[in-house]
Design a protein around this motif. Sequence first.
Motif, PDB file in Angstrom:
ATOM      1  N   GLY A 198       0.808  -1.203   0.000  1.00 26.44           N
ATOM      2  CA  GLY A 198       0.000   0.000   0.000  1.00 26.44           C
ATOM      3  C   GLY A 198       0.848   1.262   0.000  1.00 26.44           C
ATOM      4  N   ALA A 199       1.949   1.240   0.753  1.00 24.99           N
ATOM      5  CA  ALA A 199       2.825   2.408   0.821  1.00 24.99           C
ATOM      6  C   ALA A 199       3.452   2.709  -0.530  1.00 24.99           C
ATOM      7  CB  ALA A 199       3.904   2.181   1.875  1.00 24.99           C
ATOM      8  N   VAL A 200       3.900   1.657  -1.233  1.00 29.43           N
ATOM      9  CA  VAL A 200       4.503   1.868  -2.548  1.00 29.43           C
ATOM     10  C   VAL A 200       3.452   2.361  -3.538  1.00 29.43           C
ATOM     11  CG1 VAL A 200       5.680   0.753  -4.483  1.00 29.43           C
ATOM     12  CG2 VAL A 200       6.297   0.155  -2.142  1.00 29.43           C
ATOM     13  N   ALA A 201       2.255   1.792  -3.476  1.00 27.00           N
ATOM     14  CA  ALA A 201       1.192   2.216  -4.393  1.00 27.00           C
ATOM     15  C   ALA A 201       0.829   3.685  -4.178  1.00 27.00           C
ATOM     16  CB  ALA A 201      -0.035   1.331  -4.208  1.00 27.00           C
TER      17      ALA A 201
ATOM     18  N   ARG B 174       9.994   3.521   3.874  1.00 31.01           N
ATOM     19  CA  ARG B 174      11.205   3.393   4.697  1.00 31.01           C
ATOM     20  C   ARG B 174      10.929   2.562   5.948  1.00 31.01           C
ATOM     21  NH1 ARG B 174      15.436   6.565   3.267  1.00 31.01           N
ATOM     22  NH2 ARG B 174      15.054   8.356   1.882  1.00 31.01           N
ATOM     23  N   ALA B 175       9.753   2.752   6.530  1.00 31.52           N
ATOM     24  CA  ALA B 175       9.411   2.006   7.741  1.00 31.52           C
ATOM     25  C   ALA B 175       9.196   0.527   7.456  1.00 31.52           C
ATOM     26  CB  ALA B 175       8.156   2.606   8.383  1.00 31.52           C
ATOM     27  N   GLY B 176       8.785   0.203   6.228  1.00 30.72           N
ATOM     28  CA  GLY B 176       8.506  -1.193   5.883  1.00 30.72           C
ATOM     29  C   GLY B 176       9.689  -1.959   5.347  1.00 30.72           C
ATOM     30  N   LEU B 177      10.802  -1.265   5.087  1.00 29.63           N
ATOM     31  CA  LEU B 177      12.002  -1.898   4.547  1.00 29.63           C
ATOM     32  C   LEU B 177      13.148  -1.804   5.554  1.00 29.63           C
ATOM     33  CD1 LEU B 177      11.939  -0.417   0.919  1.00 29.63           C
ATOM     34  CD2 LEU B 177      11.303  -2.741   1.590  1.00 29.63           C
ATOM     35  N   THR B 178      14.021  -2.797   5.551  1.00 27.66           N
ATOM     36  CA  THR B 178      15.218  -2.714   6.380  1.00 27.66           C
ATOM     37  C   THR B 178      16.203  -1.745   5.744  1.00 27.66           C
ATOM     38  OG1 THR B 178      16.323  -4.539   5.227  1.00 27.66           O
ATOM     39  CG2 THR B 178      14.906  -5.116   7.101  1.00 27.66           C
ATOM     40  N   GLU B 179      17.170  -1.294   6.509  1.00 27.58           N
ATOM     41  CA  GLU B 179      18.131  -0.320   6.002  1.00 27.58           C
ATOM     42  C   GLU B 179      18.998  -0.886   4.882  1.00 27.58           C
ATOM     43  OE1 GLU B 179      20.382   1.295   9.195  1.00 27.58           O
ATOM     44  OE2 GLU B 179      18.662   2.314  10.120  1.00 27.58           O
ATOM     45  N   ASP B 180      19.174  -2.207   4.881  1.00 27.66           N
ATOM     46  CA  ASP B 180      19.990  -2.830   3.840  1.00 27.66           C
ATOM     47  C   ASP B 180      19.132  -3.571   2.814  1.00 27.66           C
ATOM     48  OD1 ASP B 180      19.138  -4.767   5.597  1.00 27.66           O
ATOM     49  OD2 ASP B 180      21.018  -5.903   5.571  1.00 27.66           O
TER      50      ASP B 180
ATOM     51  N   GLY C  49      10.200  -6.708  17.510  1.00 23.97           N
ATOM     52  CA  GLY C  49       9.133  -7.576  17.040  1.00 23.97           C
ATOM     53  C   GLY C  49       8.435  -7.097  15.783  1.00 23.97           C
ATOM     54  N   VAL C  50       9.014  -6.102  15.106  1.00 18.53           N
ATOM     55  CA  VAL C  50       8.421  -5.551  13.896  1.00 18.53           C
ATOM     56  C   VAL C  50       8.976  -6.272  12.666  1.00 18.53           C
ATOM     57  CG1 VAL C  50       8.106  -3.482  12.498  1.00 18.53           C
ATOM     58  CG2 VAL C  50       8.123  -3.309  14.998  1.00 18.53           C
ATOM     59  N   TRP C  51       8.080  -6.748  11.799  1.00 22.93           N
ATOM     60  CA  TRP C  51       8.495  -7.410  10.574  1.00 22.93           C
ATOM     61  C   TRP C  51       8.711  -6.374   9.466  1.00 22.93           C
ATOM     62  CZ3 TRP C  51       9.948 -12.359  10.015  1.00 22.93           C
ATOM     63  CH2 TRP C  51       9.561 -13.273  11.003  1.00 22.93           C
ATOM     64  N   ARG C  52       9.865  -6.481   8.783  1.00 24.50           N
ATOM     65  CA  ARG C  52      10.172  -5.599   7.662  1.00 24.50           C
ATOM     66  C   ARG C  52      10.698  -6.440   6.501  1.00 24.50           C
ATOM     67  NH1 ARG C  52      12.009  -2.538  12.147  1.00 24.50           N
ATOM     68  NH2 ARG C  52      10.900  -0.538  12.335  1.00 24.50           N
ATOM     69  N   THR C  53      10.644  -5.881   5.323  1.00 25.58           N
ATOM     70  CA  THR C  53      11.115  -6.589   4.128  1.00 25.58           C
ATOM     71  C   THR C  53      12.596  -6.281   3.898  1.00 25.58           C
ATOM     72  OG1 THR C  53       8.931  -6.555   3.109  1.00 25.58           O
ATOM     73  CG2 THR C  53      10.817  -6.868   1.650  1.00 25.58           C
ATOM     74  N   LYS C  54      13.360  -7.333   3.733  1.00 24.40           N
ATOM     75  CA  LYS C  54      14.797  -7.198   3.492  1.00 24.40           C
ATOM     76  C   LYS C  54      15.138  -7.335   2.011  1.00 24.40           C
ATOM     77  CE  LYS C  54      19.270  -9.234   4.864  1.00 24.40           C
ATOM     78  NZ  LYS C  54      19.868  -8.024   5.441  1.00 24.40           N
ATOM     79  N   VAL C  55      14.474  -8.288   1.342  1.00 19.36           N
ATOM     80  CA  VAL C  55      14.739  -8.528  -0.079  1.00 19.36           C
ATOM     81  C   VAL C  55      13.415  -8.654  -0.814  1.00 19.36           C
ATOM     82  CG1 VAL C  55      15.875  -9.988  -1.793  1.00 19.36           C
ATOM     83  CG2 VAL C  55      16.872  -9.751   0.497  1.00 19.36           C
ATOM     84  N   LEU C  56      13.292  -7.950  -1.931  1.00 17.36           N
ATOM     85  CA  LEU C  56      12.111  -8.053  -2.799  1.00 17.36           C
ATOM     86  C   LEU C  56      12.550  -8.753  -4.079  1.00 17.36           C
ATOM     87  CD1 LEU C  56      12.340  -4.802  -1.674  1.00 17.36           C
ATOM     88  CD2 LEU C  56       9.935  -4.991  -2.234  1.00 17.36           C
TER      89      LEU C  56
END
Length: 238
Positions: free
Chosen positions: A123-126, A134-140, A219-226
């Motif tokens: 939803g954020a990307v859309a 930024r909040a949904g992705l890891t820094e790397d 405990g927050v889930w984020r995306t590391k690789v798409l």
Amino acid sequence: MNDAILSLNTSTLGNLGLATLAQTPPGGGGGGAAGVLDIPSPPPLAAPSWVAVQVLEQPWLVAGVLVAVGVIVVVWFARRDELRKGVARGGPLVLLAGLLVLLASAVQTQRERMRDAAGGLIGAVARADIPAIRAGLTEDSRLEYFGGISLPAIIDQVENNMTPGRRWAVREHAIEEIQMEVTGPDTGLVQLKVRVIPEAVQFPHRSWWKLTMQRSAEGVWRTKVLTPLEIQWEGSVR
């Protein structure tokens, strides 16, 4: 994410223009009518345990069976003029069904947390919501496409191409299918099929993605690789 994430690479997005749509013959890039209207599904993720799904995530089937059996027991004894006995035996089953629903409502599994995190990122990307991305992705984090696209490049492409009024702004999006798999104490996978209608094209576009998830110390889930798996009109990119 779909066109949303596809727009992270302008050469890929070129295939989604009106001219390309007009020139793509049935079966071009995707195999028959499926290449125009839909895309093939990749191999599914590992199936979760029955208990995790039917008890903690989707309790309605089990709860419905318990209620039905409980009611049948009560009615059967009532016809024998033993209503009290029927309530004593069937009532606990109905009560158990209610407790099961309450438990599922109160407990959120890690699979459900990953599902919500992945849906939030899409939803954020859309919406081209940069802080939420930024909040949904890891820094790397990175997008595994054309040799890899880093987080700064992802943010730059979304900001420049997907904000309202830009050429790849999204009019609407939907998650058509989603699968989740916990692979470790703090790792997991989400595999999803997304449908996007860009403002410029006004034609639905579908793709399958795999998100490699990581859970933070909080405990927050984020995306590391798409990782793109299937992209409509481009075929498999695995």
